[in-house]
Write a protein that holds these residues in place. Sequence first.
Motif, PDB file in Angstrom:
ATOM      1  N   ARG A  40      10.227  12.514  -0.314  1.00 37.41           N
ATOM      2  CA  ARG A  40       9.641  11.288  -0.862  1.00 37.41           C
ATOM      3  C   ARG A  40       8.780  11.615  -2.077  1.00 37.41           C
ATOM      4  NH1 ARG A  40       8.102   7.939   4.747  1.00 37.41           N
ATOM      5  NH2 ARG A  40      10.244   8.032   5.579  1.00 37.41           N
ATOM      6  N   THR A  46       0.828   2.599  -6.623  1.00 42.32           N
ATOM      7  CA  THR A  46       0.801   1.715  -5.456  1.00 42.32           C
ATOM      8  C   THR A  46       0.215   2.362  -4.208  1.00 42.32           C
ATOM      9  OG1 THR A  46       3.012   2.373  -4.696  1.00 42.32           O
ATOM     10  CG2 THR A  46       2.890   0.557  -6.302  1.00 42.32           C
ATOM     11  N   GLU A  48       2.109   4.094  -2.297  1.00 40.19           N
ATOM     12  CA  GLU A  48       3.280   4.259  -1.437  1.00 40.19           C
ATOM     13  C   GLU A  48       4.079   5.496  -1.846  1.00 40.19           C
ATOM     14  OE1 GLU A  48       4.214   2.336   1.145  1.00 40.19           O
ATOM     15  OE2 GLU A  48       2.456   1.026   0.912  1.00 40.19           O
ATOM     16  N   LEU A  50       8.163   6.766  -1.562  1.00 38.40           N
ATOM     17  CA  LEU A  50       9.512   6.339  -1.224  1.00 38.40           C
ATOM     18  C   LEU A  50      10.452   7.530  -1.146  1.00 38.40           C
ATOM     19  CD1 LEU A  50      10.091   3.174  -3.454  1.00 38.40           C
ATOM     20  CD2 LEU A  50       8.862   3.394  -1.286  1.00 38.40           C
ATOM     21  N   ASN A  81      13.467   5.452   3.500  1.00 38.92           N
ATOM     22  CA  ASN A  81      12.525   4.379   3.843  1.00 38.92           C
ATOM     23  C   ASN A  81      12.503   3.276   2.785  1.00 38.92           C
ATOM     24  OD1 ASN A  81      11.104   5.691   1.752  1.00 38.92           O
ATOM     25  ND2 ASN A  81       9.110   5.298   2.711  1.00 38.92           N
ATOM     26  N   TYR A  82      13.359   3.381   1.768  1.00 35.40           N
ATOM     27  CA  TYR A  82      13.396   2.425   0.664  1.00 35.40           C
ATOM     28  C   TYR A  82      14.697   1.627   0.735  1.00 35.40           C
ATOM     29  CZ  TYR A  82      14.043   1.103  -4.326  1.00 35.40           C
ATOM     30  OH  TYR A  82      14.299   0.443  -5.508  1.00 35.40           O
ATOM     31  N   PHE A 108      10.042   0.468   3.393  1.00 38.14           N
ATOM     32  CA  PHE A 108       9.572  -0.269   2.217  1.00 38.14           C
ATOM     33  C   PHE A 108      10.721  -1.171   1.788  1.00 38.14           C
ATOM     34  CE2 PHE A 108       8.802  -0.928  -2.278  1.00 38.14           C
ATOM     35  CZ  PHE A 108       7.418  -0.985  -2.403  1.00 38.14           C
ATOM     36  N   ALA A 110      12.354  -3.970  -0.520  1.00 36.88           N
ATOM     37  CA  ALA A 110      12.310  -4.591  -1.845  1.00 36.88           C
ATOM     38  C   ALA A 110      13.381  -5.663  -1.938  1.00 36.88           C
ATOM     39  CB  ALA A 110      12.531  -3.541  -2.939  1.00 36.88           C
ATOM     40  N   ASP A 138       7.804  -5.914   0.708  1.00 35.71           N
ATOM     41  CA  ASP A 138       6.846  -4.993   0.092  1.00 35.71           C
ATOM     42  C   ASP A 138       6.866  -5.104  -1.428  1.00 35.71           C
ATOM     43  OD1 ASP A 138       5.847  -3.402   2.502  1.00 35.71           O
ATOM     44  OD2 ASP A 138       8.011  -3.325   2.744  1.00 35.71           O
ATOM     45  N   LEU A 139       8.043  -5.349  -1.978  1.00 36.30           N
ATOM     46  CA  LEU A 139       8.193  -5.467  -3.433  1.00 36.30           C
ATOM     47  C   LEU A 139       9.113  -6.635  -3.736  1.00 36.30           C
ATOM     48  CD1 LEU A 139       7.989  -4.378  -6.389  1.00 36.30           C
ATOM     49  CD2 LEU A 139       9.919  -2.876  -5.834  1.00 36.30           C
ATOM     50  N   ARG A 174       3.792  -7.763  -1.547  1.00 37.63           N
ATOM     51  CA  ARG A 174       2.698  -6.832  -1.830  1.00 37.63           C
ATOM     52  C   ARG A 174       2.655  -6.409  -3.287  1.00 37.63           C
ATOM     53  NH1 ARG A 174       3.702  -1.957   1.458  1.00 37.63           N
ATOM     54  NH2 ARG A 174       1.560  -1.395   0.874  1.00 37.63           N
TER      55      ARG A 174
END
Length: 323
Positions: A40, A46, A48, A50, A81-82, A108, A110, A138-139, A174
Amino acid sequence: MERREFLKVGTAAGLIGSTRMLEPLAKAEQPTINTAPIPRRALGKTGEKLSIVGFAGIVVMENGPSFASNIVAEAVDRGINYFDVAPTYGNAQERLGPALQPYRDRVFLACKEEDWSQEGSAKLLEESLRLLHTDHVDLYQFHALSKMSDLEQIFGPRGAMETFEAARKAGKLRFIGFSAHSVEVALAAMDRYPFDTILFPINFVLYSQAKFGPQVIEKARQKGMGIMALKGMAKTTWPPSEKSDHPHPKCWYEPAAFPEEAAMGLRWALSQPITAAIPPGDERYFRLGMDVAQNFQPITEAEQQRLIAGATGVNPIFHLGVV
């Protein structure tokens, strides 16, 4: 068939020529064996991190629920996780929502939308939340900005930015970002608003044959934005005779040759100063992308020269000056 039509039907030195590759990332967080989880990277400012390869919702488009559940579980197990999806990806939201439910607090998510009005974008957001079985993303991103008039509508009276900012205050999203297929529009968007992220084509053919991309990445870096890459495995446009009849129905462009050139193209993209790259929605290319990420090594100068040599004279999928 062009990209927008296709989706709506649901179906450092080393570059040859005058372009220059941006300074590659350091070799931090690299797995040493292929059983290690996908590494990641930080997403701008942010806070975060990814996975360096993301999951495109198109992977599950037009597939059954069991397929979606299995491939999402595999992706999470391997360290992804993205996840990225959009209403224009056929029934991808409908498939991805239930498949992601067991992992929602660990990923996460998006999402993107293409309605620039306040009312229309608000409806799309609520529908996405419903289909994705979540109370927030999240996005949230403006999807595929391609004309300056897109920005005028978004930031104008009763424009979509009003929806985005209100939704952020209400906890329905977010972070705010955008994707773009125009260098000029991407640069203008970053001047217009302090976006958290950008999703942009980062591709060896585009850089070497069209000088398309490095100026966008440099500006995004200066602003501390999270940078995600599209089209790392792309090669060129389909010949007219193959636009509607080719072996990759989930790719509106012709992908790089499988597997060597495609793997090297993705490694090239991941060797740029970005957070993550999203492989094509074609299942074979996505699985190859997971393999590349799990065993990631930055591209060498010799490999880069060989890759760019194969791109010489190739027609890029995007060009400068198209707004």
